[in-house]
Design a protein around this motif. Structure first.
Motif, PDB file in Angstrom:
ATOM      1  N   UNK A 113     -22.720  35.901 147.869  1.00  0.00           N
ATOM      2  CA  UNK A 113     -21.984  34.839 148.564  1.00  0.00           C
ATOM      3  C   UNK A 113     -21.906  33.606 147.691  1.00  0.00           C
ATOM      4  N   UNK A 114     -21.721  32.428 148.314  1.00  0.00           N
ATOM      5  CA  UNK A 114     -21.700  31.174 147.538  1.00  0.00           C
ATOM      6  C   UNK A 114     -22.995  31.036 146.732  1.00  0.00           C
ATOM      7  N   UNK A 115     -22.850  30.649 145.497  1.00  0.00           N
ATOM      8  CA  UNK A 115     -23.984  30.662 144.581  1.00  0.00           C
ATOM      9  C   UNK A 115     -24.669  29.306 144.452  1.00  0.00           C
ATOM     10  N   UNK A 116     -26.007  29.284 144.552  1.00  0.00           N
ATOM     11  CA  UNK A 116     -26.744  28.042 144.310  1.00  0.00           C
ATOM     12  C   UNK A 116     -26.890  27.805 142.811  1.00  0.00           C
ATOM     13  N   UNK A 117     -27.033  26.539 142.430  1.00  0.00           N
ATOM     14  CA  UNK A 117     -27.258  26.219 141.024  1.00  0.00           C
ATOM     15  C   UNK A 117     -28.604  26.801 140.596  1.00  0.00           C
ATOM     16  N   UNK A 118     -28.682  27.432 139.422  1.00  0.00           N
ATOM     17  CA  UNK A 118     -29.937  28.024 138.935  1.00  0.00           C
ATOM     18  C   UNK A 118     -30.872  26.945 138.373  1.00  0.00           C
ATOM     19  N   UNK A 119     -31.753  26.422 139.207  1.00  0.00           N
ATOM     20  CA  UNK A 119     -32.637  25.328 138.808  1.00  0.00           C
ATOM     21  C   UNK A 119     -33.531  25.673 137.620  1.00  0.00           C
ATOM     22  N   UNK A 120     -33.974  26.909 137.521  1.00  0.00           N
ATOM     23  CA  UNK A 120     -34.877  27.330 136.437  1.00  0.00           C
ATOM     24  C   UNK A 120     -34.132  28.143 135.390  1.00  0.00           C
ATOM     25  N   UNK A 169     -34.076  45.494 110.268  1.00  0.00           N
ATOM     26  CA  UNK A 169     -34.459  45.536 108.852  1.00  0.00           C
ATOM     27  C   UNK A 169     -35.033  44.198 108.370  1.00  0.00           C
ATOM     28  N   UNK A 170     -35.141  43.209 109.281  1.00  0.00           N
ATOM     29  CA  UNK A 170     -35.709  41.910 108.927  1.00  0.00           C
ATOM     30  C   UNK A 170     -34.690  40.876 108.484  1.00  0.00           C
ATOM     31  N   UNK A 171     -33.462  41.281 108.280  1.00  0.00           N
ATOM     32  CA  UNK A 171     -32.408  40.364 107.839  1.00  0.00           C
ATOM     33  C   UNK A 171     -31.677  39.745 109.026  1.00  0.00           C
ATOM     34  N   UNK A 172     -30.892  38.721 108.726  1.00  0.00           N
ATOM     35  CA  UNK A 172     -30.054  38.074 109.726  1.00  0.00           C
ATOM     36  C   UNK A 172     -28.603  38.373 109.368  1.00  0.00           C
ATOM     37  N   UNK A 173     -27.837  38.875 110.324  1.00  0.00           N
ATOM     38  CA  UNK A 173     -26.467  39.284 110.029  1.00  0.00           C
ATOM     39  C   UNK A 173     -25.413  38.370 110.627  1.00  0.00           C
ATOM     40  N   UNK A 174     -25.791  37.339 111.315  1.00  0.00           N
ATOM     41  CA  UNK A 174     -24.786  36.421 111.845  1.00  0.00           C
ATOM     42  C   UNK A 174     -25.044  36.025 113.280  1.00  0.00           C
ATOM     43  N   UNK A 175     -24.251  35.050 113.715  1.00  0.00           N
ATOM     44  CA  UNK A 175     -24.392  34.496 115.053  1.00  0.00           C
ATOM     45  C   UNK A 175     -23.872  35.467 116.102  1.00  0.00           C
ATOM     46  N   UNK A 176     -24.541  35.440 117.248  1.00  0.00           N
ATOM     47  CA  UNK A 176     -24.110  36.196 118.421  1.00  0.00           C
ATOM     48  C   UNK A 176     -23.818  35.197 119.529  1.00  0.00           C
ATOM     49  N   UNK A 177     -22.866  35.505 120.362  1.00  0.00           N
ATOM     50  CA  UNK A 177     -22.585  34.700 121.550  1.00  0.00           C
ATOM     51  C   UNK A 177     -22.733  35.614 122.756  1.00  0.00           C
ATOM     52  N   UNK A 178     -23.528  35.179 123.711  1.00  0.00           N
ATOM     53  CA  UNK A 178     -23.776  35.957 124.922  1.00  0.00           C
ATOM     54  C   UNK A 178     -23.677  35.027 126.124  1.00  0.00           C
ATOM     55  N   UNK A 179     -23.335  35.606 127.269  1.00  0.00           N
ATOM     56  CA  UNK A 179     -23.292  34.863 128.527  1.00  0.00           C
ATOM     57  C   UNK A 179     -24.359  35.426 129.452  1.00  0.00           C
ATOM     58  N   UNK A 180     -25.087  34.546 130.113  1.00  0.00           N
ATOM     59  CA  UNK A 180     -26.073  34.947 131.113  1.00  0.00           C
ATOM     60  C   UNK A 180     -25.475  34.617 132.475  1.00  0.00           C
ATOM     61  N   UNK A 181     -25.379  35.640 133.329  1.00  0.00           N
ATOM     62  CA  UNK A 181     -24.826  35.473 134.670  1.00  0.00           C
ATOM     63  C   UNK A 181     -25.985  35.318 135.651  1.00  0.00           C
ATOM     64  N   UNK A 182     -25.893  34.302 136.491  1.00  0.00           N
ATOM     65  CA  UNK A 182     -26.919  34.024 137.492  1.00  0.00           C
ATOM     66  C   UNK A 182     -26.411  34.440 138.866  1.00  0.00           C
TER      67      UNK A 182
END
Length: 127
Positions: free
Chosen positions: A25-32, A82-95
């Motif tokens: 239903x209507x969603x409350x703001x995710x305080x945490x 493998x311990x290396x960094x291959x680039x930036x990731x963008x993700x969305x977290x749904x509450x």
């Protein structure tokens, strides 16, 4: 005879007991939202140690599956197996109902216009 299997199938969701986006239903703001996001990312990332350049946007209402939910966007560079960094990731977290529910991998549309602030807690995660 066919009614019983259909009735039982309706009782068991394929989502392992997670709330359904269609039933919310209507969603409350995710305080945490910061601590909930950290807990979710600890299980989402194969290796939560060594994340770099982490940023997080404040949760905003976005349409997900035809309904309005609070969504917070992340960008970060995870350490690969493998311990290396291959680039930036963008993700969305749904509450859902004020709690971090899921991570969306293809987040470019959900995160369009997101304003990121440093998220050092994600960089300090341990196993």
């Amino acid at each position: 005879m066919l009614v019983l299997p259909l009735a039982l199938a309706a009782c068991f969701g394929s989502d392992g007991g997670r709330p359904s986006l269609a039933d919310a239903g209507p969603q409350p703001f995710p305080d945490n939202f910061r601590s909930d996001t950290l807990a979710l990312m600890r299980t989402y990332l194969n290796n939560p140690v060594g994340v770099r350049d982490a940023g997080m946007a404040e949760p905003v209402l976005r349409e997900v599956g035809g309904r309005q939910f609070y969504v917070s966007c992340l960008h970060f560079a995870p350490r690969e197996t493998d311990g290396n960094y291959k680039g930036m990731r963008e993700r969305a977290v749904v509450f859902v109902n004020g709690r971090a529910d899921r991570v969306v991998d293809r987040a470019s549309e959900l995160c369009a216009g997101a304003v990121y602030a440093p998220f050092p807690e994600l960089e300090k995660m341990a196993r």
